[in-house]
Write a protein that holds these residues in place. Structure first.
Motif, PDB file in Angstrom:
ATOM      1  N   ASP A  33     -49.213  78.314 -47.205  1.00 48.47           N
ATOM      2  CA  ASP A  33     -49.382  79.770 -47.281  1.00 48.47           C
ATOM      3  C   ASP A  33     -49.896  80.106 -48.671  1.00 48.47           C
ATOM      4  O   ASP A  33     -49.403  79.549 -49.665  1.00 48.47           O
ATOM      5  N   ALA A  55     -48.661  80.744 -38.527  1.00 48.37           N
ATOM      6  CA  ALA A  55     -47.903  81.916 -38.957  1.00 48.37           C
ATOM      7  C   ALA A  55     -48.882  82.981 -39.441  1.00 48.37           C
ATOM      8  O   ALA A  55     -49.823  82.685 -40.170  1.00 48.37           O
ATOM      9  N   THR A  56     -48.672  84.230 -39.020  1.00 44.16           N
ATOM     10  CA  THR A  56     -49.574  85.310 -39.408  1.00 44.16           C
ATOM     11  C   THR A  56     -48.904  86.665 -39.181  1.00 44.16           C
ATOM     12  O   THR A  56     -47.954  86.778 -38.397  1.00 44.16           O
ATOM     13  N   SER A  89     -43.966  84.046 -49.448  1.00 45.24           N
ATOM     14  CA  SER A  89     -43.885  83.667 -48.029  1.00 45.24           C
ATOM     15  C   SER A  89     -43.461  82.212 -47.879  1.00 45.24           C
ATOM     16  O   SER A  89     -42.673  81.869 -46.986  1.00 45.24           O
ATOM     17  N   ARG A  90     -43.978  81.355 -48.777  1.00 48.63           N
ATOM     18  CA  ARG A  90     -43.578  79.945 -48.742  1.00 48.63           C
ATOM     19  C   ARG A  90     -42.086  79.806 -49.037  1.00 48.63           C
ATOM     20  O   ARG A  90     -41.367  79.063 -48.365  1.00 48.63           O
ATOM     21  N   ASP A 122     -50.235  79.114 -42.419  1.00 48.93           N
ATOM     22  CA  ASP A 122     -50.683  80.508 -42.466  1.00 48.93           C
ATOM     23  C   ASP A 122     -52.128  80.590 -41.966  1.00 48.93           C
ATOM     24  O   ASP A 122     -52.963  79.744 -42.313  1.00 48.93           O
ATOM     25  N   LYS A 179     -45.239  87.240 -38.861  1.00 49.86           N
ATOM     26  CA  LYS A 179     -44.576  87.712 -40.076  1.00 49.86           C
ATOM     27  C   LYS A 179     -44.283  89.213 -39.940  1.00 49.86           C
ATOM     28  O   LYS A 179     -45.091  89.923 -39.324  1.00 49.86           O
TER      29      LYS A 179
END
Length: 242
Positions: A11, A84-85, A16-17, A57, A105
């Motif tokens: 990401d 992931a988005t 976020s990570r 991501d 997310k």
């Protein structure tokens, strides 16, 4: 059971990570082995760490998540992908890339739990799968299904969207992807030597240097020489040599 399932988090946003890393900590079988903040770094880290799963991501500058997913398909060990988005519009394309799952997310803990369960089910150890797996490979031939003994298969080759299964007596063709055939032959003595070739190690006769670190492989019962990509040579020798 397999001890750990290794994960690389990709990401471009550090927070976020960190959030995903924190949310994965309660899962005993999940081990985060690294992080990457860009697409290029993700490919390099995947090559280096060989994780079982990428939490990837989608929206990243320069090289986005879809491009990373395509790039890692060429590696020796292809990881499972969880996209992931913040945008649900990418779902269709994500599953075209054969993603194991798709997370939105901000992360929902219940959805993440379902994803981890799906990962654990998919990555059951080979020996555990082999207990209940059939002993023959089913191949559709015209309007019939033929059952092949894996020990009679010398190698499998992908060419022009057709997978050719080369046996001692006959060549069979199937539209199944090479990766799918490889998964069905787990537990038997098959090894990937190239993105397009899977060989039965019991038939290996000679390994000869070719060029740029690549080799050619000769099998018993055929005069054809198969290309061995340099990325696979070291592991192939480990498999073959005492």
């Amino acid at each position: 059971m397999r001890d750990k399932i290794t994960v690389l988090i990709v990401d471009d946003e550090r927070f976020s990570r960190e959030e995903l890393n924190f949310l994965l900590k309660p899962y005993d079988r999940i081990e985060v082995v690294g992080e990457a903040g860009s697409g290029d770094e993700a490919v390099m880290q995947t090559l280096k760490l060989q994780p079982d799963v990428l939490f990837l991501d989608v929206e990243m500058p320069k090289m986005d998540g879809m491009a990373v997913a395509k790039a890692v398909q060429e590696l020796k060990k292809v990881p499972e992908i969880v996209f992931a988005t913040a945008y649900p519009d990418f779902a269709v394309e994500a599953f075209r890339q054969k993603a194991i799952d798709y997370l939105l997310k901000p992360y929902d803990e219940e959805q993440l739990n379902e994803t981890v369960e799906r990962i654990e089910k998919k990555l059951q150890p080979v020996k555990e799968k082999a207990v209940n797996s059939p002993s023959k490979l089913a191949v559709e031939v015209e309007d019939m299904i033929e059952y092949l003994n894996p020990s009679e298969i010398m190698y499998v080759h992908r060419e022009d969207r057709i997978t050719k299964i080369v046996g001692k007596q006959k060549v069979y063709e199937t539209k199944d992807a090479l990766k799918d055939v490889e998964e069905r032959l787990q537990g038997f003595s098959f090894f990937r030597i190239h993105k397009s070739y899977l060989v039965n190690l019991d038939y290996v006769h000679r390994l000869s240097p070719w060029f740029n670190g690549a080799y050619q492989l000769e099998l018993q019962g055929t005069e054809e020489k198969l290309s061995v990509s340099r990325n696979y040579v070291k592991e192939l020798r480990k498999k073959l040599e005492l």
